[in-house]
Scaffold this motif. Structure first.
Motif, PDB file in Angstrom:
ATOM      1  N   HIS A   1       0.837  -1.193   0.000  1.00 51.04           N
ATOM      2  CA  HIS A   1       0.000   0.000   0.000  1.00 51.04           C
ATOM      3  C   HIS A   1       0.876   1.247   0.000  1.00 51.04           C
TER       4      HIS A   1
ATOM      5  N   ALA B   1       2.053   4.505   4.993  1.00 52.13           N
ATOM      6  CA  ALA B   1       1.043   4.595   6.044  1.00 52.13           C
ATOM      7  C   ALA B   1       1.749   4.813   7.384  1.00 52.13           C
TER       8      ALA B   1
ATOM      9  N   GLN C   1      -7.222   2.663   6.274  1.00 46.97           N
ATOM     10  CA  GLN C   1      -7.899   2.625   4.979  1.00 46.97           C
ATOM     11  C   GLN C   1      -7.366   1.508   4.082  1.00 46.97           C
ATOM     12  N   TYR C   2      -6.129   1.087   4.303  1.00 44.27           N
ATOM     13  CA  TYR C   2      -5.544   0.013   3.489  1.00 44.27           C
ATOM     14  C   TYR C   2      -5.774  -1.362   4.107  1.00 44.27           C
ATOM     15  N   TRP C   3      -6.139  -1.392   5.368  1.00 44.67           N
ATOM     16  CA  TRP C   3      -6.385  -2.657   6.049  1.00 44.67           C
ATOM     17  C   TRP C   3      -7.822  -3.138   5.877  1.00 44.67           C
TER      18      TRP C   3
END
Length: 165
Positions: A23, A26, A34-36
């Motif tokens: 991603h 972070a 938001q990427y998890w």
């Protein structure tokens, strides 16, 4: 894959399987969340501290949605006031930069100086998520495999209550 080859070699040697999620950078929990999304794991917040004398260093790992109880930890450790370790100390002991703190950085702590405190509630999580020494990816692995990694690192670690309810 993002992160040091040495880490991936060790995970292979230990036969630790993981899910790799790449991603954008972070550096904070808020950004990382938001990427998890959609990944079934307990995502962890990793904080690096030093004691007031600067001769002991601690990695505290807790659920990313919990607030750490710094005063409670100070009382349990009997080391006086804790403060965030400097960027230089972070690089020296874990080989990572701010925003990339992770237990996987223990591969760089050859003298096993850093003591690790794991939130007792993470013990029951099936899968955990951490950056692989850089905040442009996350690795998701089973709790059992995480403990296998921690045992291999030979840093002292223990489960304790580290968050404020």
């Amino acid at each position: 894959m993002n992160g040091p080859e040495q880490l991936y070699q060790l995970l292979a040697e230990l036969q630790i399987q993981f899910e790799y999620v790449e991603h954008p950078p972070a550096p904070t929990i808020e950004i990382a969340k938001q990427y998890w999304a959609g990944h079934d794991a307990r995502h962890c917040k990793n904080l690096f501290f030093r004691n007031h004398r600067g001769n002991r260093h601690y990695l505290v790992i807790l659920d990313c949605d919990c607030e750490m109880d710094i005063h409670g930890i100070e009382k349990q450790l009997h080391q006086g006031k804790l403060s965030f370790a400097s960027e230089q100390r972070l690089m020296n002991y874990l080989g990572v930069t701010p925003g990339s703190v992770t237990p996987f950085g223990l591969i760089n702590d050859r003298e096993h100086h850093v003591q690790v405190f794991l939130d007792r509630h993470l013990r029951h999580a099936e899968r955990l998520s951490f950056h692989p020494c850089i905040n442009t990816a996350s690795l998701i692995l089973s709790n059992a495999d995480f403990i296998k990694f921690m045992t291999r690192m030979q840093n002292r670690f223990e489960w304790m209550d580290v968050y404020r309810s």
